[in-house]
Design an enzyme around this catalytic site. Structure first.
Site, mmCIF file in Angstrom:
data_model
loop_
_atom_site.group_PDB
_atom_site.id
_atom_site.type_symbol
_atom_site.label_atom_id
_atom_site.label_comp_id
_atom_site.label_asym_id
_atom_site.label_seq_id
_atom_site.Cartn_x
_atom_site.Cartn_y
_atom_site.Cartn_z
ATOM 1 C CG ASN A 188 -2.041 -0.981 1.154
ATOM 2 O OD1 ASN A 188 -2.301 -1.545 0.105
ATOM 3 N ND2 ASN A 188 -2.716 -1.196 2.274
ATOM 4 C CG HIS A 210 -14.133 2.486 -11.355
ATOM 5 N ND1 HIS A 210 -14.889 2.519 -10.188
ATOM 6 C CD2 HIS A 210 -13.027 1.766 -11.054
ATOM 7 C CE1 HIS A 210 -14.253 1.865 -9.237
ATOM 8 N NE2 HIS A 210 -13.130 1.385 -9.736
#
Length: 683
Positions: A46, A433
């Site tokens: 991350n 998306h």
């Protein structure tokens, strides 16, 4: 704290708070040991992406000489860069402590992570042989000096920075690349019932003399370094190149992006450190992170299990969806009623079965689907290619700008094109998306539509670890709207009107404004009013302001936000009626849903969109209403289960910090409770 800071939490700092929650899972002693190691890997992975994207964005603002306070929630870009580095250094220090604690616990389980100085003779012999056969043939070693220009170092790859003190008095520097193709963990032969693991980094340290035997040195040192680069794609305006070519070239050029973070072993000597930072052009605005002996802890995601299932989460058997058979026709089933799939608790096989059925059905005329991220080996892609070979008109909207999956998507796109699939590459200036599919089938000389709308990618791999909803439906009104979105891909100068679904970029904000306004109105009239939202992130100041308005009107708002949350809850006179929790557990919470009281006649939606500016203004997104009363009630129950979590949920408070829910009640771990809830429904 300034007034602006008080109203909004900075997006980047909120993200770091989220990653801190991931780190808490690594520290949680109730989490199985090897899973804790893997949470360290997730934390590190991350962080790599954060620096490539978010830190790099702030750095570009600062490099342009702009303060950026409006965009950054009231903090100057230069100040934010400093704050980020300070927080990351603290988190990295904490991650080292957690790693050391985990390693001690692993030793109690007879699992030992050893280095090159802790080997016995048989282990050393095994590793030297392993080095010659497996590592040496693929080793990339770069010899350096003051005159030689440093080759371009790979983004986020780990390197050993070598300093040889030559007998003649000079220093000879070198770099060894720790290739991603190398297994980072080498499992040594078991001894007396004990497992031994060594990092490939330490095998390289063990074999330094074999690597550099042509040099006459009296001392040699090796310290790990890592560089992270700006991952923004630069799409050149060469009209002779196709869009795919531009993306592909830009992905390759990403490896030459400006450095934004430099991580190094804090025990490295000053001269060696200065040599490499000067060579790499690391300046004062780049984030310098002193670390431990090992970097690229994202590799811990693949920490070997050693067959120790007792140190892993129990595997769950994915459940079937009640009354929806994988053996019969899904078309016939959804013609009668809608069905909700909730992965990974229920099997993703329904999506593949639906597409395979469409590929084989002689009555199916066309298949239209959006693709954002595909699995490495994709049955979804295979089914679509199969359909094209069977003469169906297959249209795929492929988003080849899906960050860090661009090259993989390009390769699949090229494969589909070769097999006769009609590819659409989105809409200029917008990422696609949305997650949806519509199939047209000829029945009684008329076209009938079947399809699904989802919150997640059609990806077999992530469907095992991401929680996502998929609505299977033959509702012609919804699917007529979905089909209009595909028409928009083809003719995007025309703005379509939708009667049922909510779409970005044209309608999402105003549609949710109206839903919120209705709750405000109902509250003012003494009617029941509440809002319940579940999403990955919320950073749109306009949407936040609207929720503040509802809170000030007395509307109770419950929010489950996994990641970025720029909304500040619990502030008297502004957001005292807003409560926010975040759940981090075994699976990645990825579902997006919203529930509006509507005077006790709830309106329920699932969506591909978070409440971020990019999702509302710069992407094609679809929010789908739930009309089936059974599914509507099921989603409300699932929200309540997640909201009631008092084991893995954290409460976000006014200061922006988060802490576990304190409770004296029966413990509820929502992901486990969700599985039990869905399993009970099968009876």
């Amino acid at each position: 704290m300034t007034k602006t800071n008080y109203i909004y939490t900075n997006r980047e700092l909120s993200w770091l708070q989220f990653n801190g929650r991931v780190l808490q899972e690594a520290a949680d002693k109730t989490v199985p040991l090897i899973e804790r190691m893997r949470f360290l890997g997730i934390f590190s992975n991350n962080l790599d992406e954060f620096f490539k994207v978010r830190y790099a964005t702030v750095k570009r603002i600062d490099d342009a000489g702009k303060a950026g306070k409006t965009e950054l929630g009231g903090i100057k870009a230069s100040e934010l860069l400093t704050q980020i580095t300070e927080i990351v250094i603290k988190q990295q220090t904490e991650s080292l402590k957690i790693l050391n604690a985990i390693e001690l616990e692993l030793e109690k389980e007879d699992i030992f992570i050893i280095n090159e100085k802790e080997l016995d003779d048989s282990q050393e012999k095994f590793l030297r042989d392993y080095f010659i056969k497996k590592i040496s043939p693929a080793l990339v070693t770069i010899i350096l000096n003051e005159e030689i220009e440093l080759p371009n170092l790979k983004d986020s790859a780990a390197y050993l920075a070598i300093n040889m003190h030559l007998t003649e008095g000079n220093n000879q520097y070198a770099l060894i690349e720790i290739s991603k193709n190398m297994s980072r963990f080498i499992v040594l032969p078991k001894k007396e019932g004990k497992d031994y693991i060594i990092m490939v980094d330490d095998v390289l340290r063990l074999c330094l003399d074999d690597i550099f035997n042509i040099f006459d040195y009296k001392k040699i040192t090796a310290h790990m370094i890592k560089i992270t680069r700006d991952a923004e794609l630069d799409l050149e305006s060469d009209l002779s190149k196709s869009f795919m070519e531009k993306i592909s070239d830009s992905v390759k050029e990403r490896q030459e992006g400006e450095p934004v973070r430099f991580v190094y072993d804090k025990t490295i000597d000053v001269n060696t450190l200065n040599f490499f930072t000067n060579k790499m052009g690391i300046d004062t605005t780049d984030s310098r992170i002193p670390g431990g002996r090992y970097h690229n802890r994202r590799d811990y995601i693949s920490f070997p299990s050693l067959g120790r299932t007792d140190l892993l989460y129990d595997k769950i058997e994915a459940l079937p969806v009640k009354d929806l058979s994988l053996e019969g026709s899904i078309f016939k089933s959804i013609l009668k009623k809608d069905y909700l799939l909730y992965t990974p608790y229920q099997t993703f096989s329904y999506v593949v079965k639906f597409l395979r059925e469409a590929a084989l059905d002689p009555k199916v005329r066309s298949i239209k689907i959006t693709i954002y991220r595909l699995a490495e080996i994709s049955q979804v892609a295979s089914s679509l290619i199969n359909a094209a070979k069977n003469g169906k008109k297959v249209t795929v909207s492929m988003e080849i700008q899906a960050r860090f999956d661009e090259q993989a998507n390009i390769e699949y796109a090229e494969q589909m094109q070769r097999e006769g699939v009609n590819l659409i590459f989105g809409v200029k200036g917008l990422k696609v998306h949305s997650k949806m599919c519509v199939i047209e089938r000829e029945e009684d000389s008329k076209i009938k539509r079947y399809g699904f709308v989802s919150t997640g990618n059609f990806n077999e791999s992530t469907a095992k670890i991401y929680t996502d909803f998929t609505l299977f439906t033959a509702n012609q009104k919804i699917l007529k709207d979905v089909n209009k979105v595909f028409n928009f891909f083809q003719v995007n100068y025309k703005i379509y009107r939708f009667k049922h679904i909510i779409t970005s970029p044209h309608y999402t904000r105003n549609a949710f404004y109206k839903l919120i306004d209705q709750e405000i109105k109902n509250k003012s009239e003494g009617k029941p009013a509440y809002i319940r939202l579940k999403m990955n992130s919320i950073s749109s100041y306009k949407m936040i302001n609207k929720l503040y308005e509802a809170s000030q009107a007395g509307v109770k708002i419950q929010m489950i936000v996994r990641g970025i949350c720029c909304l500040v809850p619990g502030v008297k006179g502004m957001s005292e009626n807003i409560e926010i929790t975040s759940v981090i557990d075994k699976f990645l919470e990825h579902t997006r849903m919203s529930i509006f009281c509507n005077n006790n006649q709830p309106k329920v939606f699932i969506s591909s969109a978070d409440w971020m500016t990019r999702n509302i203004e710069n992407r094609v997104e679809v929010t789908c209403p739930i009309y089936d009363e059974t599914i509507k009630q099921q989603l409300i129950e699932l929200f309540n289960i997640c909201w009631d979590d008092n084991v893995k949920s954290r409460v976000l408070n006014e200061s922006g910090n988060n802490s576990y829910k304190k409770t004296t009640k029966l413990k509820i771990r929502s992901q486990f409770a969700t599985y039990d809830f869905l399993k009970d429904q099968l009876n």
